[in-house]
Write a protein that holds these residues in place. Structure first.
Motif, PDB file in Angstrom:
ATOM      1  N   LEU A 157     -41.266  -3.148 -61.747  1.00 28.59           N
ATOM      2  CA  LEU A 157     -40.637  -2.115 -60.947  1.00 28.59           C
ATOM      3  C   LEU A 157     -39.573  -1.444 -61.793  1.00 28.59           C
ATOM      4  CD1 LEU A 157     -40.202  -4.051 -57.592  1.00 28.59           C
ATOM      5  CD2 LEU A 157     -41.916  -2.333 -58.136  1.00 28.59           C
ATOM      6  N   ASN A 324     -38.183  -6.614 -56.902  1.00 22.69           N
ATOM      7  CA  ASN A 324     -38.376  -6.371 -55.474  1.00 22.69           C
ATOM      8  C   ASN A 324     -37.680  -7.525 -54.749  1.00 22.69           C
ATOM      9  OD1 ASN A 324     -39.332  -6.088 -52.820  1.00 22.69           O
ATOM     10  ND2 ASN A 324     -41.149  -5.025 -53.545  1.00 22.69           N
ATOM     11  N   THR A 327     -38.530  -9.480 -51.426  1.00 27.13           N
ATOM     12  CA  THR A 327     -39.668 -10.392 -51.491  1.00 27.13           C
ATOM     13  C   THR A 327     -39.364 -11.620 -52.334  1.00 27.13           C
ATOM     14  OG1 THR A 327     -41.225  -8.557 -51.266  1.00 27.13           O
ATOM     15  CG2 THR A 327     -42.086 -10.588 -52.204  1.00 27.13           C
ATOM     16  N   GLY A 349     -31.484  -4.708 -57.731  1.00 31.49           N
ATOM     17  CA  GLY A 349     -31.753  -3.527 -56.929  1.00 31.49           C
ATOM     18  C   GLY A 349     -30.517  -2.883 -56.347  1.00 31.49           C
ATOM     19  N   ALA A 398     -39.517  -4.107 -48.110  1.00 35.97           N
ATOM     20  CA  ALA A 398     -40.002  -4.461 -49.445  1.00 35.97           C
ATOM     21  C   ALA A 398     -40.994  -3.440 -49.988  1.00 35.97           C
ATOM     22  CB  ALA A 398     -40.645  -5.850 -49.415  1.00 35.97           C
ATOM     23  N   LYS A 399     -41.732  -2.778 -49.098  1.00 36.42           N
ATOM     24  CA  LYS A 399     -42.760  -1.836 -49.545  1.00 36.42           C
ATOM     25  C   LYS A 399     -42.160  -0.568 -50.135  1.00 36.42           C
ATOM     26  CE  LYS A 399     -46.282  -3.373 -46.217  1.00 36.42           C
ATOM     27  NZ  LYS A 399     -47.138  -2.962 -45.076  1.00 36.42           N
ATOM     28  N   PHE A 401     -38.778  -0.480 -51.302  1.00 39.69           N
ATOM     29  CA  PHE A 401     -37.488  -0.872 -51.859  1.00 39.69           C
ATOM     30  C   PHE A 401     -37.155  -0.075 -53.112  1.00 39.69           C
ATOM     31  CE2 PHE A 401     -34.892  -3.973 -54.405  1.00 39.69           C
ATOM     32  CZ  PHE A 401     -33.769  -3.920 -53.591  1.00 39.69           C
ATOM     33  N   GLN A 402     -35.949   0.490 -53.132  1.00 35.83           N
ATOM     34  CA  GLN A 402     -35.445   1.257 -54.265  1.00 35.83           C
ATOM     35  C   GLN A 402     -33.974   0.896 -54.485  1.00 35.83           C
ATOM     36  OE1 GLN A 402     -36.910   3.706 -56.394  1.00 35.83           O
ATOM     37  NE2 GLN A 402     -38.781   2.794 -55.586  1.00 35.83           N
TER      38      GLN A 402
END
Length: 445
Positions: A157, A324, A327, A349, A398-399, A401-402
């Motif tokens: 990521l 992430n 998760t 993050g 989580a899908k 996530f930034q």
């Protein structure tokens, strides 16, 4: 049990984590690969080196979420905030520092601590045992990044950050520019004149936008997609979103009056902020860029007052890696698959120097408690630190996530406080009052 704490990475988060653990009586081994192994953005081997900016943003702990985070870290005896205060530069209502003196002072304090050993060299694999915090930040080495990816089973990521250029003060034409903080913010005259302002009329602005749009840019490697963090967009990417975008962003002319032409309102204004205590260097605020170096020099010399600018550093773009976390991490910042490893800083993050340091502070305190045979709960979500850790370890989707800066949108609403019935100032005051009370209690646990 081995009571030593190993920390990988000597940036903001790693440095703060080392300090917090050592101050609690825990021996620390701080692993830093620089200067033996360099990065795209760093220029020295000092700990806590600042690369993207020299600002910690607003220092207002009553009305601003990041200012509240400053307050929490100071209350917790944070080294990063102590050294920021000791090396502060005038910046209106913001907290900016002399980046070289700041990094040197952090380095000196950590190296002088009797419980901290700074061990040079790159760590390339995840440790199998011991007590670890990985705080390698956005510029995690390729080898360690691959090891993390292999363990988590997740695709890498990443987003891209850009760095703004720095100009030598003695190359700026002072007959065209003036000193003033926006809206004259700051308690002292020095603070109110912390910024240099370069005015543009409409024709100059239009020509500047044209040059930005057509300038040669750095290309990404094959297969890379350019996802940017919105708080650090390259200026040419902003310009691509609309010709007026910059006038409503880093080049907004509001709150400023040109003493050279007081009756003429500038169409746009470029601000420069002092970058060192001597006042010999100024960075161009908000001017992160991915233009190639030759193009940068040509385009930025179109700015009034910078026609003969000499650049101490030109801008650039680099890839930032993050997990992430919703998760992969539990609410103790531990890697679920290897709970002897915690993560801290931007790799979790969060976005920003202060947020990164705050996660280092938190990870260390959680690790210290565990090493002492007790469990420390994460700070309440009503606090700035707690709001951040709650967001990254479960509050975010989580899908999608930034990376996230701290902001009041992450805080639970204050009971009985309706947005329509009280002004923003009252709402923010209620948030900060509640947070300070909750943080003070948490520090006693």
């Amino acid at each position: 049990m081995n009571k030593a704490l190993n920390i990988i990475g000597g940036g903001m988060a790693g440095s703060e984590a080392a300090w917090q653990a050592a101050q609690a009586g825990i021996p620390v081994i701080l692993h830093e690969m620089r200067p033996q192994v360099g990065t795209f953005a760093h220029q020295t081997g000092n700990l806590a080196e600042m690369v993207c900016s020299n600002s910690f943003r607003s220092d207002d702990s009553e009305q601003n979420a990041v200012g509240l985070l400053h307050w929490e870290m100071r209350a917790a005896g944070g080294l990063i905030m102590e050294m920021a205060d000791a090396n502060a530069l005038p910046a209106g209502g913001a907290l900016a520092v002399d980046r070289d003196k700041f990094a040197q002072s952090v380095t000196d304090r950590l190296r002088a601590h009797p419980l901290i050993t700074v061990q040079p060299g790159e760590i390339t694999a995840l440790p199998d045992s011991g007590n670890w915090i990985i705080a390698t930040g956005p510029l995690t080495s390729d080898a360690l990044g691959r090891a993390i990816q292999a363990e988590t089973g997740a695709d890498a990521l990443a987003f891209f950050d850009a760095i703004a250029p720095i100009v030598h003060f003695d190359s700026i034409d002072l007959s065209q520019v003036w000193f003033q903080s926006r809206y004259d913010k700051g308690e002292t005259e020095e603070q109110r004149t912390a910024y240099l302002n370069c005015p543009m009329d409409r024709a100059t602005y239009d020509a500047f936008i044209d040059a930005l749009l057509t300038a040669e840019k750095t290309e990404f490697h094959e297969g890379e997609t350019a996802g940017y963090f919105d708080g650090c967009l390259p200026i040419e990417v902003m310009a691509e979103r609309g010709r007026e975008t910059l006038r409503h962003g880093p080049m907004k002319p509001v709150g400023l009056t040109n003493p050279h032409q007081p009756d003429i309102k500038a169409h746009a204004v470029v601000q420069l902020r002092r970058d060192n205590a001597l006042g010999t260097l100024y960075n161009i605020v908000g001017f992160q860029t991915k233009m190639k170096h030759g193009a940068q020099a040509a385009v930025f010399r179109m700015i009034p007052g910078l026609e003969n600018a000499r650049f101490a550093r030109l801008g650039g773009i680099h890839r930032n890696t993050f997990l992430n976390s919703p998760t992969l991490l539990d609410n103790q910042l531990r890697l679920k698959s290897r709970p002897h490893i915690r993560f801290a800083g931007q790799i979790t993050g969060v976005e920003g120097y202060v947020e990164s340091a705050a996660m280092g502070l938190l990870a260390a305190r959680l690790a210290v408690a565990e090493l002492q045979g007790r469990t420390l709960p994460p700070p309440p979500p009503e606090t700035a630190t707690g709001a951040l850790v709650t967001h990254i370890t479960g509050g975010a989707d989580a899908k999608t996530f930034q990376p996230m800066n701290v902001n009041f949108g992450l805080f639970p609403p204050v009971e009985g406080l309706k947005a329509g019935r009280r002004g923003r100032k009252d709402r923010y005051q209620a948030y900060t009052d509640r947070a300070k009370s909750a943080w003070s209690v948490w520090l006693t646990l």
